[in-house]
Design a protein around this motif. Structure first.
Motif, PDB file in Angstrom:
ATOM      1  N   TYR A  15       0.854  -1.181   0.000  1.00  0.00           N
ATOM      2  CA  TYR A  15       0.000   0.000   0.000  1.00  0.00           C
ATOM      3  C   TYR A  15       0.884   1.222   0.000  1.00  0.00           C
ATOM      4  N   THR A  49      -5.614 -10.937   6.786  1.00  0.00           N
ATOM      5  CA  THR A  49      -6.799 -10.595   5.993  1.00  0.00           C
ATOM      6  C   THR A  49      -6.410 -10.312   4.546  1.00  0.00           C
ATOM      7  N   THR A  50      -5.311  -9.599   4.377  1.00  0.00           N
ATOM      8  CA  THR A  50      -4.859  -9.277   3.027  1.00  0.00           C
ATOM      9  C   THR A  50      -4.647 -10.553   2.217  1.00  0.00           C
ATOM     10  N   ASP A  59      -9.068  -9.084  -3.937  1.00  0.00           N
ATOM     11  CA  ASP A  59      -7.971  -8.125  -3.997  1.00  0.00           C
ATOM     12  C   ASP A  59      -6.941  -8.686  -4.973  1.00  0.00           C
TER      13      ASP A  59
END
Ligand SMILES: Nc1ncnc2c1ncn2[C@@H]1O[C@H](COP(=O)(O)OP(=O)(O)O)[C@@H](O)[C@H]1O
Ligand SMILES: [Mg+2]
Lengths: 230, 391
Positions: A15, A49-50, A59
Motif C-alpha cells: 500500500y 486478511t490481506t 484483492d
C-alpha cells in the motif's frame, strides 16, 4: 495429501501511504491442498486478511502470483472473479456480515440466487440441508437481529457452505464469540471439513481455533515465519 | 436471478423512510394527474364554450378578413356566395358583419368592433332575440367584461360613431338591451352586437357580411361553392385558445415540478445514504459472488421501486380523491383574470393518456435519480467495502 488447489508465489501486496510504501504481504510463497484445515496465525496487522482477500479474489497482488483452483487471480476480470467466488469460495467474516433485511433462510439462499442454473426446489433443498448442518432448522424465518452472535455466525457458515464450495475462507470467525460459541462453530466446521472434504483456511490468533488446526502458518509483518503441519 | 425480489426486500426493509419517500412521490402523482385532468377539463370546457358561442361548426371568412388586424375590417365585407346564402336561409349558418366603430359611454371613449348579426339566429349562444327593435335607440348586446370596461349597465345608453361604406361618419344612440354573462373573450372584449339588418342599413352595406358562422354538424360547401370566402374549421379557430391554454398549463406545471423535485430530492438523498450506510453489505454481496453490475442494478431498482409503491399509494387514496374532484368540479369563479372562456365550475377530465403519461414520467425520473448515486458502486473496492470504507 490431496491435490494442490492454491499456489502462491512471491506474493507482494503493498500500500502506498504518502511517500512510504507499506508491504502488507512481503514475498509470500505458499501451497494449499484439498481438505486442509489451516490457519494463518499472527498478530493484528500481520497481513492475514490481506492474504485471505487475495486468495478469495477480492484483492489483487501488487506483484507475484496467486493461483486459486486453477485460475490466476491477477489475470481474472472482475466478472470472472465474481464467478469464482460465487461457485467455488465461501467467506466467513469476523463480524458475521449477514444481510439485515433478509431472513435467515434468504441470507443462506442469497449465493444460490446468483447461480442461475439452480431452480427453486433445488435451492430449497440445499438451504434446508445447510440449516441442518449448523443446527438452525427452526430459525429459518427469523431475522438476523433476532439471533445471538453465535447463531449469526452459524448462519454465516451455512451461507458459506450451502453451495458446497471447494474452499472456505474464514477471517477471525471466533473473534466476536465467547468460548462456548467458538467451540461450537469450530466443531461444525471440522465436521464439514471431514464430511465434504472442504478446504478451510482461517485467519486467527485465537487459541480456541489454533488448537483444532492441522496446519499452522505463522505470519509476521507480511512474511511467513513458520509453517507446521501435524 | 430475481433482482426484483431482492430490491423490493431491501426497499421494504427501509421501513418508515421508504414509505415517507413513497408518500411524497404519491402526492406528486395525484397532483400531476389532478392538474393535468383539470387543465384538460378547462381546455374542453373552454373549447366547448367558444364553439357554442362563436365558432360554431367553423366559419367562412370574406377574403380580406383578418381578425388580428382591425384595419382590414374596412374592406372585409362582401355579398354571400349563393351556397352560403342558401345555408343562411336554411338556418344552417348565420352571417356577421363587422366594422370598426367608436363608443362614447360614461365619459369614456372606446374603440370597438361593431358586429351585426341576424336577430333570429339560433346557431350561437348570443341572445340575439334581445336585439328586437323597440323604435328609439339601436338595441345592442355586450358581454360582461365589455360592460365593466365601458361602465355600462343594462338599459344604459351610449353614443355610437361609425363610418359608412362611403367613408362618411355617422352617429346614433344605442341602448344596452342585454349584457351577456360570457367567458368567451372574442365575443366580449371590445365587441358590440347589434341586429344585422340595422347594421347593413347604417353602414350602407346591404346584404353584405364579413364572416358566416356555420351550425355545428352542418355540411359546409367546399371549394368553388363558397367563392373567394375561406373556410376556417374549428381547429383553426381554436388555435388562440389552445395556445393560451398551453401557456396556462406550463405555469401550472411549475407548481407540480416543485413537488416532483422535492420527491426526487428525497429519493436521491435516500439513495446516497443507502450507499454510504450499506457499504459493508455491498462488500459482503461482492464476496458472495455478485457482480458490480448486478449490485448497481439492485440498488437502482430499489430506488426506482419507490415509484411503484407511490403508484400503489396514489391509487389507494388518489382514486377516491380524484373521483370526488371529478364529481364536484373545481370552482373557477375568481379566475376571470385568465381571460379564459370558462364556466363557473370546471370538471376535470382524466384520460388514460394523462394517467399513463404521468406514470411513465415519474417512473423514468425516479429510475434516473436512483441510478445517479449508484454509479459510484462501479468504483467500489470490495476489500474497502468489507471494511466499511468508501474509497
Ligand atoms: N486498504 C488499506 N490501506 C492501507 N493499508 C492497509 C489497507 N489494508 C490493510 N492495510 C495494512 O496492511 C497491513 C496488514 O493488514 P491486514 O491484512 O488487515 O492484517 P491482519 O488481518 O493480520 O490484522 C496492516 O498494516 C494494515 O494497516
Ligand atoms: Mg484481519
Amino acid at each position: 495429501m490431496g491435490e494442490t488447489i492454491i499456489k502462491i508465489q512471491n506474493l507482494i501486496r503493498s500500500y502506498q501511504m504518502g511517500s512510504t510504501t507499506l508491504n502488507a504481504l512481503n514475498n509470500v510463497t505458499l501451497d494449499f491442498t484439498t481438505g486442509e484445515f489451516t490457519g494463518l496465525i499472527g498478530p493484528s496487522g500481520s497481513g492475514k486478511t490481506t492474504l485471505l482477500n487475495i486468495i478469495g479474489s477480492l484483492d489483487l497482488p501488487t506483484s507475484g502470483s496467486a493461483e486459486v483452483l486453477g485460475r490466476k487471480i491477477e489475470t481474472l476480470s472482475p466478472k470472472q472473479a465474481a464467478v469464482l467466488r460465487n461457485f467455488e469460495i465461501g467467506f466467513i467474516f469476523q463480524t458475521f456480515n449477514l444481510l439485515p433485511v433478509y431472513t435467515i433462510y434468504e441470507n443462506i439462499e442469497f449465493p444460490l440466487l446468483l447461480q442461475p442454473q439452480l431452480k427453486t426446489p433445488q435451492r430449497r433443498e440445499m438451504v434446508r440441508q445447510a440449516l441442518e448442518w449448523v443446527g438452525l432448522a427452526d430459525r429459518a424465518g427469523s431475522m438476523p437481529k433476532q439471533l445471538s452472535g453465535g447463531q449469526c455466525q452459524r448462519v454465516a457458515i451455512a451461507r458459506a457452505i450451502v453451495k458446497k464450495p471447494r474452499l472456505v475462507l474464514a477471517d477471525e470467525p471466533t473473534a466476536n464469540l465467547d468460548a462456548q460459541n467458538s467451540a461450537n462453530i469450530m466443531e461444525i466446521m471440522l465436521k464439514l471439513n471431514r464430511e465434504l472434504n472442504t478446504t478451510f483456511i482461517f485467519s486467527t490468533h485465537d487459541e480456541k481455533v489454533i488448537k483444532h488446526l492441522r496446519r499452522k502458518i505463522k505470519l509476521a509483518d507480511g512474511q511467513v515465519v513458520s509453517d507446521e503441519s501435524i | 436471478m430475481p433482482l426484483f425480489k431482492l430490491a423490493l426486500r431491501n426497499l421494504l426493509g427501509g421501513g418508515l423512510r421508504t414509505w415517507l419517500n413513497a408518500f411524497i412521490l404519491s402526492v406528486s402523482f395525484v397532483i400531476i394527474i389532478g392538474c393535468q385532468g383539470l387543465y384538460k377539463g378547462m381546455a374542453r370546457q373552454m373549447e366547448h364554450l367558444a364553439v357554442g358561442s362563436y365558432y360554431g361548426g367553423g366559419q367562412y371568412w370574406q377574403a380580406n378578413y383578418d381578425p388580428f388586424d382591425t384595419l382590414t375590417l374596412d374592406d372585409a365585407h362582401g355579398r354571400l356566395p349563393d351556397a352560403l346564402q342558401k345555408m343562411s336561409a336554411a338556418g344552417q349558418a348565420v352571417p356577421v358583419l363587422k366594422r370598426q366603430a367608436t363608443l362614447y359611454a360614461q365619459n369614456r371613449v372606446l374603440n370597438i368592433t361593431l358586429n351585426g348579426i341576424k336577430q333570429e339566429q339560433t346557431i350561437i349562444d348570443i341572445p340575439t332575440a334581445r336585439l328586437r327593435d323597440t323604435g328609439h335607440a339601436i338595441p345592442a348586446i355586450i358581454g360582461d367584461a365589455m360592460a365593466k370596461s365601458a361602465g355600462l349597465q343594462q338599459g344604459d345608453t351610449a353614443v355610437l360613431r361609425w363610418r359608412n361604406a362611403h367613408g362618411t361618419f355617422d352617429a346614433n344612440e344605442i341602448y344596452i338591451a342585454a349584457i351577456m354573462n360570457t367567458q368567451v373573450g372574442v365575443i366580449d372584449q371590445g365587441q358590440v352586437w347589434i341586429a344585422l339588418d340595422v347594421m347593413q342599413k347604417i353602414t350602407v352595406l346591404p346584404d353584405e357580411a364579413t364572416l358566416v358562422i356555420t351550425a355545428q354538424g352542418s355540411a359546409p360547401p367546399r371549394g368553388a361553392d363558397a367563392g373567394n370566402w375561406v373556410f376556417r374549421n374549428q381547429d383553426f379557430l381554436l388555435t388562440d385558445e389552445r395556445n393560451m391554454m398551453t401557456s396556462e398549463y406550463i405555469e401550472g406545471g411549475i407548481m407540480y415540478a416543485v413537488f416532483l423535485f422535492l420527491a426526487m430530492l428525497g429519493i436521491f438523498d435516500t439513495q446516497i445514504l443507502a450507499i454510504y450506510h450499506r457499504i459493508k453489505e455491498m462488500g459482503t454481496m461482492l464476496a458472495l459472488g455478485i457482480t458490480k453490475n448486478d449490485l448497481i442494478w439492485i440498488f437502482t431498482l430499489e430506488g426506482a421501486l419507490h415509484s411503484l409503491l407511490a403508484a400503489g399509494l396514489a391509487f389507494i387514496y388518489g382514486t377516491p380523491l380524484l373521483i370526488w374532484f371529478d364529481r364536484i368540479g373545481f370552482s373557477m369563479a375568481d379566475m376571470d383574470q385568465f381571460g379564459l372562456a370558462l364556466g363557473d365550475t370546471i370538471y376535470p377530465v382524466f384520460t388514460p393518456g394523462i394517467i399513463i403519461g404521468t406514470a411513465i414520467l415519474i417512473f423514468a425520473l425516479t429510475a434516473f435519480v436512483s441510478y445517479l448515486p449508484c454509479r459510484r458502486i462501479a468504483k467500489l473496492n470490495p476489500t474497502d467495502a468489507l471494511r466499511g470504507k468508501i474509497a
